[in-house]
Design a protein around this motif. Structure first.
Motif, short mmCIF file in Angstrom:
data_model
loop_
_atom_site.label_atom_id
_atom_site.label_comp_id
_atom_site.label_asym_id
_atom_site.label_seq_id
_atom_site.Cartn_x
_atom_site.Cartn_y
_atom_site.Cartn_z
N ASP A 103 0.81 -1.22 0.00
CA ASP A 103 0.00 0.00 0.00
C ASP A 103 0.84 1.27 0.00
OD1 ASP A 103 -2.30 -1.63 0.17
OD2 ASP A 103 -2.21 -1.62 2.37
N ILE A 104 2.07 1.20 0.52
CA ILE A 104 2.88 2.43 0.64
C ILE A 104 4.26 2.33 0.00
CG2 ILE A 104 1.68 3.14 2.75
CD1 ILE A 104 4.46 2.44 4.16
N MET A 105 4.63 1.15 -0.51
CA MET A 105 5.97 0.99 -1.07
C MET A 105 6.13 1.83 -2.33
SD MET A 105 5.82 -2.75 -2.86
CE MET A 105 4.89 -3.02 -4.37
N THR A 106 7.39 2.11 -2.66
CA THR A 106 7.70 2.69 -3.96
C THR A 106 7.77 1.52 -4.93
OG1 THR A 106 8.98 4.48 -2.95
CG2 THR A 106 9.39 4.01 -5.29
N PRO A 107 6.87 1.46 -5.92
CA PRO A 107 6.86 0.31 -6.81
C PRO A 107 8.09 0.23 -7.70
CG PRO A 107 5.15 1.89 -7.42
CD PRO A 107 5.84 2.43 -6.22
N GLN A 108 8.39 -0.97 -8.13
CA GLN A 108 9.58 -1.28 -8.94
C GLN A 108 9.72 -0.34 -10.13
OE1 GLN A 108 8.78 -3.20 -12.11
NE2 GLN A 108 10.81 -2.55 -12.73
N ASP A 109 8.63 -0.02 -10.80
CA ASP A 109 8.74 0.80 -12.01
C ASP A 109 9.04 2.27 -11.72
OD1 ASP A 109 6.23 1.40 -10.97
OD2 ASP A 109 5.19 1.27 -12.90
N GLN A 110 9.07 2.67 -10.43
CA GLN A 110 9.41 4.05 -10.06
C GLN A 110 10.77 4.15 -9.38
OE1 GLN A 110 6.22 5.86 -7.82
NE2 GLN A 110 4.68 5.08 -9.22
N ILE A 111 11.49 3.04 -9.30
CA ILE A 111 12.78 3.04 -8.62
C ILE A 111 13.87 3.38 -9.63
CG2 ILE A 111 14.47 1.65 -7.36
CD1 ILE A 111 12.10 -0.08 -6.41
N GLU A 112 14.66 4.39 -9.29
CA GLU A 112 15.81 4.74 -10.12
C GLU A 112 17.05 4.10 -9.52
OE1 GLU A 112 15.49 8.97 -10.01
OE2 GLU A 112 14.06 9.00 -11.65
N VAL A 113 17.95 3.64 -10.37
CA VAL A 113 19.11 2.87 -9.92
C VAL A 113 20.41 3.43 -10.50
CG1 VAL A 113 17.77 0.75 -9.60
CG2 VAL A 113 18.86 1.21 -11.81
N VAL A 128 21.93 -0.09 -6.41
CA VAL A 128 22.96 -0.30 -7.44
C VAL A 128 22.63 -1.61 -8.15
CG1 VAL A 128 25.42 -0.66 -7.85
CG2 VAL A 128 24.67 0.89 -6.03
N VAL A 129 22.65 -1.57 -9.49
CA VAL A 129 22.36 -2.77 -10.27
C VAL A 129 23.55 -3.13 -11.14
CG1 VAL A 129 19.86 -2.43 -10.32
CG2 VAL A 129 21.26 -1.47 -12.15
N GLU A 130 23.65 -4.42 -11.43
CA GLU A 130 24.65 -4.90 -12.38
C GLU A 130 23.93 -5.72 -13.44
OE1 GLU A 130 27.44 -7.34 -10.26
OE2 GLU A 130 25.92 -8.77 -9.63
#
Length: 195
Positions: free
Chosen positions: A113-123, A151-153
């Motif tokens: 209900d309150i998380m920042t969804p995956q499609d709005q996360i900047e990496v 951080v993503v690889e």
């Protein structure tokens, strides 16, 4: 076949027992020109703290306190990242806004209900992080008004979250306060005053 070996005596598992997690050894003190990886929590060296989307925000808050973190990855049953939630999300305005829109009680609010969804996360890409210094990361956090940066690889099949930068972790290691949210709030206040 194994007659020459001893049998170990077994015992009962005690109530409340936890398990060992490998600690990542970060330098106690860093300078702004040290490599950025010296302040990154590296998930190849320490387990990420995760929860499912149907956990309550109160359970998540307890988990963060027990684990000594201020951000959780929200994952599905296949460990795919659905979003993130921070202690600021839980203790800040998001729960109140949710209750104003939907109704209910605080104890019923779920992470989804309150998380920042995956499609709005900047990496941040790991290949850039490997070339960056601590000062670059601090500047990036301030620039975007963020307390955390994933951080993503690149891995087989696409991205994989490799680690996270935390303003509070960097503050401890630098020995000075890093609070990008203060700058973001100041910009918001200036914007509101001008409107």
């Amino acid at each position: 076949m194994f007659q020459n070996y001893d049998t170990l005596q077994q015992g009962a598992l005690e109530t409340g027992v936890t398990y060992s997690r490998p600690p990542q050894r970060l330098p106690e003190r860093v300078r702004a020109d040290d490599p950025a990886v010296h302040v990154m929590t590296d998930f190849s060296k320490v387990a990420a703290i995760t929860m499912g989307p149907c956990a309550t925000i109160d359970d998540a808050n307890e988990r963060m306190i027990a684990s000594g973190v201020r951000m959780l990855l929200i994952t599905d049953q296949y460990n795919a990242i659905m979003g993130v939630v921070t202690s600021t999300d839980i203790m800040g305005e998001r729960p109140m806004r949710y209750l104003q829109q939907i109704g209910g009680k605080r104890g019923e609010i779920l992470l989804r209900d309150i998380m920042t969804p995956q499609d709005q996360i900047e990496v941040l890409p790991m290949n850039q992080v490997e070339k960056a210094c601590v000062g670059d990361i601090v500047n990036t956090l301030y620039r975007y008004g963020r307390k955390h940066a994933l951080v993503v690889e690149q891995a087989a099949g696409g991205q994989r979250v490799r680690g996270v930068f935390s303003a509070s972790q960097i503050s401890r290691q630098l020995g000075e306060t890093i609070d990008p949210a203060e700058v973001a709030n100041s910009f918001a206040e200036v914007g509101a005053a001008l409107a």
